[in-house]
Design an enzyme around this catalytic site. Structure first.
Site, PDB file in Angstrom:
ATOM      1  N   TYR A   1       0.871  -1.177   0.000  1.00  0.00           N
ATOM      2  CA  TYR A   1       0.000   0.000   0.000  1.00  0.00           C
ATOM      3  C   TYR A   1       0.908   1.227   0.000  1.00  0.00           C
ATOM      4  CZ  TYR A   1      -4.276   2.612   1.261  1.00  0.00           C
ATOM      5  OH  TYR A   1      -5.340   3.470   1.265  1.00  0.00           O
TER       6      TYR A   1
ATOM      7  N   LYS B   1      -5.601  -2.532  -2.771  1.00  0.00           N
ATOM      8  CA  LYS B   1      -6.728  -2.374  -1.839  1.00  0.00           C
ATOM      9  C   LYS B   1      -7.414  -3.717  -1.574  1.00  0.00           C
ATOM     10  CE  LYS B   1      -6.938   1.928  -0.504  1.00  0.00           C
ATOM     11  NZ  LYS B   1      -7.885   2.972  -0.802  1.00  0.00           N
TER      12      LYS B   1
ATOM     13  N   ASP C   1     -13.663   5.514  -1.064  1.00  0.00           N
ATOM     14  CA  ASP C   1     -12.700   5.483   0.032  1.00  0.00           C
ATOM     15  C   ASP C   1     -12.024   6.831   0.228  1.00  0.00           C
ATOM     16  OD1 ASP C   1     -11.373   4.064   2.109  1.00  0.00           O
ATOM     17  OD2 ASP C   1      -9.591   3.949   0.856  1.00  0.00           O
ATOM     18  N   ASP C   2     -11.793   7.569  -0.866  1.00  0.00           N
ATOM     19  CA  ASP C   2     -11.129   8.864  -0.760  1.00  0.00           C
ATOM     20  C   ASP C   2     -11.992   9.885  -0.031  1.00  0.00           C
ATOM     21  OD1 ASP C   2      -8.842   8.059  -2.442  1.00  0.00           O
ATOM     22  OD2 ASP C   2     -10.356   7.965  -4.007  1.00  0.00           O
TER      23      ASP C   2
ATOM     24  N   ASN D   1      -0.811  11.561   0.718  1.00  0.00           N
ATOM     25  CA  ASN D   1       0.023  10.422   0.345  1.00  0.00           C
ATOM     26  C   ASN D   1       0.615  10.642  -1.046  1.00  0.00           C
ATOM     27  OD1 ASN D   1      -0.490   8.737   2.649  1.00  0.00           O
ATOM     28  ND2 ASN D   1      -2.528   8.316   1.830  1.00  0.00           N
TER      29      ASN D   1
ATOM     30  N   ARG E   1      -6.515  10.286 -10.624  1.00  0.00           N
ATOM     31  CA  ARG E   1      -5.937  10.983  -9.473  1.00  0.00           C
ATOM     32  C   ARG E   1      -5.375   9.947  -8.500  1.00  0.00           C
ATOM     33  NH1 ARG E   1      -6.276  12.172  -4.484  1.00  0.00           N
ATOM     34  NH2 ARG E   1      -7.955  10.655  -4.239  1.00  0.00           N
TER      35      ARG E   1
ATOM     36  N   GLU F   1     -12.267   4.427  -6.402  1.00  0.00           N
ATOM     37  CA  GLU F   1     -10.935   4.706  -5.876  1.00  0.00           C
ATOM     38  C   GLU F   1     -10.167   5.627  -6.819  1.00  0.00           C
ATOM     39  OE1 GLU F   1      -8.405   4.511  -2.808  1.00  0.00           O
ATOM     40  OE2 GLU F   1     -10.195   3.253  -2.870  1.00  0.00           O
ATOM     41  N   ASP F   2      -9.685   6.739  -6.288  1.00  0.00           N
ATOM     42  CA  ASP F   2      -8.778   7.638  -7.002  1.00  0.00           C
ATOM     43  C   ASP F   2      -9.340   8.178  -8.318  1.00  0.00           C
ATOM     44  OD1 ASP F   2      -7.028   7.477  -4.941  1.00  0.00           O
ATOM     45  OD2 ASP F   2      -5.600   6.158  -5.908  1.00  0.00           O
TER      46      ASP F   2
END
Length: 588
Positions: free
Chosen positions: A136, A207, A302-303, A444, A189, A279-280
């Site tokens: 991760y 993930k 999740d973001d 991150n 992203r 995600e992203d």
């Protein structure tokens, strides 16, 4: 991005195959068998010989017993020694520790996952604190940047614009049928690294390995997906090794229609209860997709939501150290994208529930700074819709230090994706205004963190309560050792996913996220507080996930959104018993 006239409603198809044992219905009895019972290594037929060693689900390497080698035509195909899984684990860990470059460890672990699934997950579960930064953040970020170069074997499902009109057919190409969790990205992203296009596949793969290791979801029930609609990254477009479509990103109606076809196909193929984790995605698409599908699908971002839940848990836990209530704080965010506004909204909701004040009032305790300065009411007309609720009455302020001096926050939260933006001046101002300033540098990977743990402790003379998105080593200051907390989404999404699956949830609601936050905060002990921690250590992550899953499931039942009835009497024990075990099975 709203619904377009050409879109049709998704077909509701019930998936009666979904079970509760951390996975799907157990056709061959593999997971319902006790560890001392023999199981049959089925593929399309009984796997044996060379094919058995090449199947990561059943391969045990040198752990095949003499009896198994005779029964499955393996004699002579392996050296004569028989090693236990524990010895194999020690050997792999020894080899991993020889690598000095984190990306080499990442590649070695991915090779192991493709070769021996159970050993990979046992390794990850037993050494989670050491290996989490490899599978991760921060290492997965570098892996995504170099994915075209390190690509060896396909992992997950790639759905590109070339498959428009036949996404359902593509989904049916995936060999596993009873999928319960999908993690999907369009790669626009990735962490704080920007548009990595098709190379973002490292994020869904990583993930979902954590869904299994930390939350106990069976690997066969997990599906990583990358939606390839092109990339605007010039470097990738000109890279001969780039593995995705070499065209600029689709936007507007073309993008909306493609994603809608995908969401409908997922529901049609896997049923009402499949969890889709976004995600992203870029900010504008992330908010629109979550808003658009939250009432028709089991979706989670999740973001936005996972980050919010884990940060809120840290804030709840920190109140025991600070001796305050959430409502007594003033919050200042640097960054007003998915993570920042998601965290802010969940904090406002929690304060509203605690005080009974309307959420429109509790939002006034929370201020956000974006690239143009403090978000204030005079800017409201030019703001994106997700920023508008945070435009409060105040004089314009151009930069972060000005905002810190004007607002005098007690909590400073960084979600900007830009490293070293919590300068010495900013942190010292926080220390001047607060006896114990709460500073969360959440961006991150590590290189993008707003400040380091050492900077936070040094500049506040050891008074800061610090948390970060990526891990930092312990810090020695004035003879005392400080242990930085990590506000890692891994605390939340595995347990949340397990709770949704074991209750048979059909929708995700904010109250479930609040339940997850409160469950995580409750795992922080006085001993942890004494060491400056506002999160529990990862060494107990499966126990933490089981408690989060139980609280999420309980809230799901309370809201009337659960379909797995009757409700288990002891949800914690039910969660623990539902978790996948990576221990080798004995083959008949």
């Amino acid at each position: 991005m709203g619904s377009t006239p050409t879109e049709l409603p998704c077909e509701d198809v019930a998936d009666n195959r979904s079970g509760v044992g951390g996975g799907i219905s157990d056709v061959y009895g593999e997971d319902s068998a006790t560890l001392d019972q023999l199981v049959t290594p089925w593929v399309t037929s009984v796997a044996s010989g060379y094919s058995l060693m090449r199947d990561p689900r059943y391969n045990k390497g040198l752990a095949f017993t003499d009896k198994e080698r005779d029964a499955h035509y393996l004699t002579g195909l392996l050296p004569p020694v028989v090693l236990s899984q524990d010895v194999q684990e020690r050997k792999v860990m020894h080899n991993l520790r020889q690598y000095t470059v984190p990306l080499q460890r990442y590649v070695a672990l991915m090779d192991l996952q493709e070769r021996n699934e159970r050993l990979f997950y046992k390794l990850l579960i037993d050494n989670v604190e050491e290996l989490l930064p490899v599978v991760y953040t921060p290492t997965v970020g570098e892996a995504c940047q170099k994915y075209g170069s390190i690509y060896r074997k396909p992992q997950g499902l790639y759905i590109s614009l070339k498959e428009k009109g036949k996404i359902l057919e593509v989904l049916k190409n995936w060999p596993q049928r009873g999928i319960q969790v999908i993690v999907v990205t369009d790669g626009e992203r990735i962490l704080g690294l920007g548009d990595l296009g098709c190379q973002g596949m490292g994020i869904p793969v990583g993930k979902l390995s954590l869904y299994t290791a930390l939350g106990g979801i069976r690997p066969s029930a997990c599906l990583p997906i990358t939606i390839d609609v092109g990339t605007n990254n010039e470097k990738l477009l000109n890279d001969e090794f780039y593995i995705g479509l070499k065209q600029r990103r689709a936007t507007g109606q073309e993008y909306a229609e493609f994603l809608h076809e995908f969401m409908c196909a997922v529901k049609q193929n896997y049923g009402e209860k499949v969890l889709v984790q976004f995600e992203d995605f870029a900010n504008h698409n992330a908010f629109d997709l979550l808003s658009k599908y939250s009432d028709s699908h089991l979706v989670f971002n999740d973001d936005i939501q996972g980050t919010a839940s884990v940060v809120l848990a840290g804030l709840i836990a920190a109140q025991k150290v600070l001796g305050k209530k959430l409502a007594d704080h003033t919050f200042l965010f640097l960054g007003a994208g998915e993570a920042g506004t998601g965290i802010a909204e969940l904090i406002a909701l929690k304060i509203s529930k605690e005080t009974g004040a309307p959420i429109s009032e509790t939002r006034k305790k929370i201020w956000l700074v974006d690239s143009k300065g403090l978000i204030v009411s005079s800017r409201k007309e030019s703001l994106q819709h997700f920023k508008q609720p945070w435009a409060h009455e105040h004089e314009p302020v151009k930069d972060l230090i000005g905002a810190v001096n004007a607002i005098k926050p007690t909590v400073l939260i960084g979600t900007s994706g830009v490293g070293q933006t919590f300068t010495k001046e900013v942190v010292e101002a926080m220390a001047t205004n607060n006896e114990k300033p709460l500073i969360l540098a959440l961006s991150n990977p590590t290189s993008q963190a707003e400040c380091t743990a050492e900077q936070a402790y040094t500049w506040t003379k050891g008074r800061a309560i610090f948390g970060s998105g990526s891990p930092f080593d312990p810090v020695e200051y004035n003879g005392k050792t400080y242990l930085p907390g990590q506000a890692n989404n891994c605390y939340i999404f595995p347990g949340l996913g397990l709770g949704l699956i074991m209750s048979g949830a059909i929708r995700v609601r904010d109250d479930m996220l609040l339940a997850a936050s409160e469950a995580l905060a409750a795992q922080v002990t006085e001993e942890h507080f004494a060491n400056g921690l506002i999160y529990p250590p990862f060494s107990n992550i499966r126990e933490i996930s089981a408690n989060i899953a139980a609280c999420v499931a309980a809230k799901t039942y309370d809201l009337g959104l659960a379909s797995n009835l009757p409700r288990a009497k002891d949800l914690v024990k039910f969660a623990e018993s539902s978790m996948y075990s990576p221990v080798y099975r004995n083959y008949r």
